[in-house]
Design an enzyme around this catalytic site. Structure first.
Site, PDB file in Angstrom:
ATOM      1  N   TRP A   2      34.773 -44.913  -0.165  1.00 48.90           N
ATOM      2  CA  TRP A   2      33.584 -44.129  -0.538  1.00 48.90           C
ATOM      3  C   TRP A   2      33.222 -44.399  -1.999  1.00 48.90           C
ATOM      4  O   TRP A   2      32.115 -44.135  -2.442  1.00 48.90           O
ATOM      5  CB  TRP A   2      33.809 -42.627  -0.304  1.00 48.90           C
ATOM      6  CG  TRP A   2      34.715 -41.937  -1.299  1.00 48.90           C
ATOM      7  CD1 TRP A   2      35.998 -42.298  -1.610  1.00 48.90           C
ATOM      8  CD2 TRP A   2      34.426 -40.798  -2.116  1.00 48.90           C
ATOM      9  NE1 TRP A   2      36.523 -41.437  -2.549  1.00 48.90           N
ATOM     10  CE2 TRP A   2      35.577 -40.507  -2.878  1.00 48.90           C
ATOM     11  CE3 TRP A   2      33.309 -39.974  -2.270  1.00 48.90           C
ATOM     12  CZ2 TRP A   2      35.651 -39.441  -3.782  1.00 48.90           C
ATOM     13  CZ3 TRP A   2      33.379 -38.910  -3.170  1.00 48.90           C
ATOM     14  CH2 TRP A   2      34.532 -38.646  -3.917  1.00 48.90           C
ATOM     15  N   ASP A   3      34.165 -44.976  -2.724  1.00 48.56           N
ATOM     16  CA  ASP A   3      33.956 -45.321  -4.129  1.00 48.56           C
ATOM     17  C   ASP A   3      32.658 -46.115  -4.314  1.00 48.56           C
ATOM     18  O   ASP A   3      31.946 -45.940  -5.298  1.00 48.56           O
ATOM     19  CB  ASP A   3      35.097 -46.208  -4.653  1.00 48.56           C
ATOM     20  CG  ASP A   3      36.484 -45.603  -4.473  1.00 48.56           C
ATOM     21  OD1 ASP A   3      36.685 -44.862  -3.503  1.00 48.56           O
ATOM     22  OD2 ASP A   3      37.371 -45.911  -5.290  1.00 48.56           O
ATOM     23  N   LYS A  54      43.711 -33.297  -7.987  1.00 46.18           N
ATOM     24  CA  LYS A  54      43.807 -34.700  -8.385  1.00 46.18           C
ATOM     25  C   LYS A  54      42.518 -35.184  -9.060  1.00 46.18           C
ATOM     26  O   LYS A  54      42.545 -35.930 -10.021  1.00 46.18           O
ATOM     27  CB  LYS A  54      44.092 -35.542  -7.135  1.00 46.18           C
ATOM     28  CG  LYS A  54      44.297 -37.004  -7.412  1.00 46.18           C
ATOM     29  CD  LYS A  54      44.570 -37.752  -6.111  1.00 46.18           C
ATOM     30  CE  LYS A  54      44.800 -39.233  -6.362  1.00 46.18           C
ATOM     31  NZ  LYS A  54      44.818 -40.000  -5.115  1.00 46.18           N
ATOM     32  N   GLN A  55      41.394 -34.767  -8.511  1.00 45.68           N
ATOM     33  CA  GLN A  55      40.102 -35.252  -9.030  1.00 45.68           C
ATOM     34  C   GLN A  55      39.035 -34.240  -8.674  1.00 45.68           C
ATOM     35  O   GLN A  55      39.264 -33.365  -7.830  1.00 45.68           O
ATOM     36  CB  GLN A  55      39.778 -36.597  -8.403  1.00 45.68           C
ATOM     37  CG  GLN A  55      39.476 -36.553  -6.919  1.00 45.68           C
ATOM     38  CD  GLN A  55      39.721 -37.882  -6.228  1.00 45.68           C
ATOM     39  OE1 GLN A  55      40.828 -38.164  -5.813  1.00 45.68           O
ATOM     40  NE2 GLN A  55      38.676 -38.682  -6.107  1.00 45.68           N
ATOM     41  N   GLU A 112      43.018 -35.090  -3.153  1.00 52.81           N
ATOM     42  CA  GLU A 112      44.020 -35.514  -2.163  1.00 52.81           C
ATOM     43  C   GLU A 112      45.352 -34.805  -2.356  1.00 52.81           C
ATOM     44  O   GLU A 112      46.308 -35.081  -1.636  1.00 52.81           O
ATOM     45  CB  GLU A 112      44.205 -37.033  -2.243  1.00 52.81           C
ATOM     46  CG  GLU A 112      42.956 -37.784  -1.805  1.00 52.81           C
ATOM     47  CD  GLU A 112      43.119 -39.295  -1.871  1.00 52.81           C
ATOM     48  OE1 GLU A 112      44.033 -39.773  -2.558  1.00 52.81           O
ATOM     49  OE2 GLU A 112      42.309 -40.000  -1.242  1.00 52.81           O
TER      50      GLU A 112
END
Ligand code: BGC
Length: 761
Positions: free
Chosen positions: A358-359, A601-602, A489
């Site tokens: 998806w990046d 995580k993000q 994640e």
């Protein structure tokens, strides 16, 4: 203060300290590529300390059978991994019968420079070998942008005594394996190899696939810059394909090995033509000569920089970093070949298999839209369009029908292909990133034809997925989405991830809006889309029900959206409480501990605020930002850039700058202590976003381009170019003013810092 490992320079990355045990990190930093082939920054000669030799070809991959403890129905069959190819970069050298190996030498001086402006890398080393003989080596190399199959090395050896025997074996090392292999199997096998005088060719077959590649090289020798003929004898090593030559050098003599090499592959060329292509390309390159080839490549790089450079005055650290990011994005993908895409680590490492995540849509499309011709972003979207049937199959595999499409989280040809279920497969939010990229593309280009013919089909199929994937909860009286992983994640298989649920709602809404937009513009087209896709009012009214009634976890007390059900039950200690020596937690804590911790995580909820910013007030953004930032450990490269853009939106420029530096220098300063695995290429698009969408506040909404400009305290100015709505603009932002110039295209009305203006020159 953070000490920078590489010298600060606006156009170059310079390593002037030699640390034998740490070369593996720098191999990632000094990687080279041209969008088609690429290699890690390996030394050419033997090196007996830690290293990862890596040469890769975009689009050439191996199907590595999935490895899981207990196979369950629905798991992807394989993980697609780009193949670590035979190494054409190798030159074995011995001096007076001693193998040249920096790890066994005394290094008297060392300097390596990656010149990003001109696209080459040069290493100069003065050393004494174990017999105390002084030798100077100098290697300059690049991967040619113009000649896509080709890399070029000019390797010089200078001696300081008489009668020095130098033996040289320029070769292809076939003893190369992928490090990241599930079953420790080789990914390719040699079909035939040839070495004759100055030529080496190795033809290989990628196992279990139709791909074939040929690795090749050709050399020429010069002494003191004069071409010489040499005699050749076959290599004695089975895995080094090439011929040896011997030379006797005297004081101050300099031997040059001019080596051109690279790959041809069956994705681009007919297998039967490989040898002809090699002969033609390598002969032509040798004739052209190193200096000319280098000049040609510098010209190509100057064209790249002309469109994509970001100039920052007043802060060399940021200047170097953003160019490093832009340089590597261009080395990884140039948009010339519609078959190719952008792996999270490009050609710099094997983690993530080198395939599409998806990046691409969430973090790279904006960069390519802004800096390249619109056909580049369109090609990326067309790849997804061409893989729609596979996305529909993918949804069927998990029991979702009626035309629902679930795009893979990891893919090369539209099939889902990775090892992990909870992380990765459960991240169904990826579907929304594709819809977001379509939206950005349409907004930036006004390409209605793409929307009408391809984009809308993707949007309908994605909407059908969300319709199939939600279920109605009688307890909540709401639609819910269960068993997912959000962008964070560090929590898996959760229910009602706010970002996922909100994205689902938005996708449905956007699809309905685009359908009516098409209807307003072209009634016939609208009718044919409805017919072709078997859409009816009932289906659309079902979508509307979901839009109206999907569960969006919210805490009134905290005035925030809740990341997912149960998040607030966690022990909510801020991340700054984690002892320093336990960071990054993914390298220090058990998985169990990570999963039950509140650490993110993000960007997750904040990823939603990035995409859907205009749906919320600044106050809402501020309270969600304040709440989630404290738990976020930024252990994904994709985190800091989103935080930077949002911090700019809430006018916290100091913070936006900190996050920008973290995003853009992530690899140069190795924040996450993992640089040896390769660079974070896809997040480099995020660094560009931090400047263009963050500080400069570029948005295109309601058909209009707007800028809301800010500038970090320590910058005097920054400038960049932007392709938007068939125009090319240049933007210069100083502390006092913003200057926007029209470089190409018709005049355009824009909104600059809330005031409407016309840009006509
Ligand atoms: C991130 C994912 C990303 C992947 C590849 C992971 O660490 O959590 O969001 O898609 O890396 O970059």
């Amino acid at each position: 203060m953070l000490k920078h490992k590489y010298v600060l320079d606006p156009w170059s990355i310079i390593e002037n300290q030699y640390d034998s045990s740490n070369m593996i990190d720098s191999e990632s930093i000094f990687s080279l590529g041209n969008g088609k082939i690429g290699q890690r920054g390996n030394f050419e000669e033997d090196f007996s300390n830690n290293q990862t030799i890596g040469n890769y070809i975009s689009g050439i991959y191996y199907r590595d059978k999935t490895k899981v403890g207990w196979w369950k129905k629905g798991y992807p069959e394989y993980f697609a991994k780009m193949v670590n190819c035979p190494n054409w970069n190798k030159i074995r050298i011995s001096i007076n019968n001693t193998l040249l190996d920096l790890n066994k030498c005394e290094v008297l001086s060392y300097n390596r420079e990656l010149n990003m402006k001109e696209g080459w890398c040069e290493r100069k080393v003065l050393l004494k070998n174990d017999k105390s003989e002084k030798i100077e080596i100098q290697s300059k190399k690049f991967i040619s942008i113009k000649r896509e199959n080709l890399g070029v090395i000019n390797y010089k050896i200078k001696v300081f005594e008489n009668n020095v025997k130098v033996e040289v074996l320029p070769c292809i090392d076939v003893n190369i394996r992928n490090n990241d292999s599930n079953w420790n199997e080789p990914f390719l096998e040699t079909i035939e190899s040839l070495s004759k005088n100055n030529l080496g060719i190795v033809k290989s077959n990628i196992i279990n696939s139709n791909f074939e590649i040929s690795t090749f090289f050709k050399t020429e020798y010069l002494i003191n810059n004069k071409k010489i003929n040499s005699s050749y004898s076959q290599s004695e090593s089975k895995h080094l394909i090439g011929c040896k030559s011997k030379f006797l050098l005297n004081t101050d003599d300099e031997l040059t090995i001019f080596k051109v090499g690279g790959y041809v592959n069956s994705n681009d060329s007919n297998k039967n033509e490989f040898n002809n292509i090699i002969e033609k390309e390598s002969e032509n390159a040798l004739k052209t000569g190193f200096n000319e080839l280098c000049k040609e490549n510098i010209d190509e790089w100057s064209k790249v920089w002309e469109h994509s450079d970001v100039i920052i005055e007043g802060d060399i650290k940021s200047q170097q970093a953003i160019r490093f990011n832009i340089f590597h994005l261009n080395q990884t993908f140039n948009g010339n070949d519609p078959k190719l895409n952008i792996g999270p680590k490009g050609f710099t490492g094997e983690k993530y298999g080198g395939v599409t995540y998806w990046d691409t849509e969430a973090f790279c499309v904006p960069f390519y839209l802004g800096t390249k011709h619109s056909s580049v972003a369109k090609n990326l979207l067309n790849q997804r369009y061409n893989q729609l049937d596979n996305a529909i199959k993918n949804a069927k595999n998990i029991g979702l029908n009626h035309g629902a499409a679930l795009y893979p989280m990891v893919t090369v040809n539209g099939e889902e292909c990775h090892n992990e279920w909870e992380i990765t497969f459960e991240e169904i939010h990826r579907n929304a990133a594709i819809a977001q990229a379509i939206k950005k593309y349409i907004n930036f280009t006004n390409d209605h034809n793409f929307l009408d013919d391809e984009g809308i089909k993707i949007l309908i199929a994605i909407s059908r997925f969300w319709k199939e994937r939600v279920n109605y909860s009688k307890v909540l009286n709401k639609y819910v989405i269960l068993g997912v992983t959000g962008p964070n994640e560090y929590e898996n298989n959760v229910d009602n991830n706010w970002y996922t649920n909100y994205s689902a709602k938005w996708c449905l809404d956007y699809t309905i809006n685009q359908l009516s937009e098409i209807g307003n513009r072209n009634v016939k087209k609208h009718e044919s889309i409805i017919k072709e896709n078997n859409l009816n009012n009932k289906e659309i009214s079902n979508w509307k029900k979901i839009i109206k009634n999907i569960h969006l976890p919210y805490s009134k007390d905290l005035n925030i959206f809740i990341q997912n059900d149960g998040f607030l039950n966690k022990d909510l200690q801020p991340a700054n409480k984690i002892p320093h020596n336990q960071r990054p937690i993914n390298q220090n804590w058990s998985w169990d501990r990570i999963l039950r911790s509140p650490y993110i995580k993000q960007a997750d909820v904040l990823q939603g605020f990035y995409f859907f910013e205009d749906h919320f007030t600044k106050k809402e953004l501020q309270s969600n930002f304040d709440f989630y930032e404290q738990f976020t450990v930024h252990e994904s490269s994709l985190s800091a850039c989103v935080h930077s853009v949002l911090a700019s939106s809430i006018n916290d420029i100091e913070k936006a700058y900190e996050y920008f530096v973290r995003a853009s220098r992530l690899d140069l300063d190795d924040y996450n202590k993992e640089i040896k695995q390769g660079l974070h290429i896809t997040s480099m698009g995020g660094s560009w976003m931090s400047i263009v969408e963050g500080f400069a506040g570029v948005r295109v909404s309601n058909g209009k381009l707007s800028l809301n400009t800010k500038i970090p305290n320590n910058w005097e100015s920054y400038s960049f170019k932007l392709n938007v709505k068939n125009r090319k603009l240049s933007v210069l932002i100083t502390k006092q003013e913003t200057k926007i110039k029209l470089l190409q295209g018709k005049e355009i009305d824009i909104i600059l810092n809330n005031t409407e203006i016309t840009i006509n020159q």
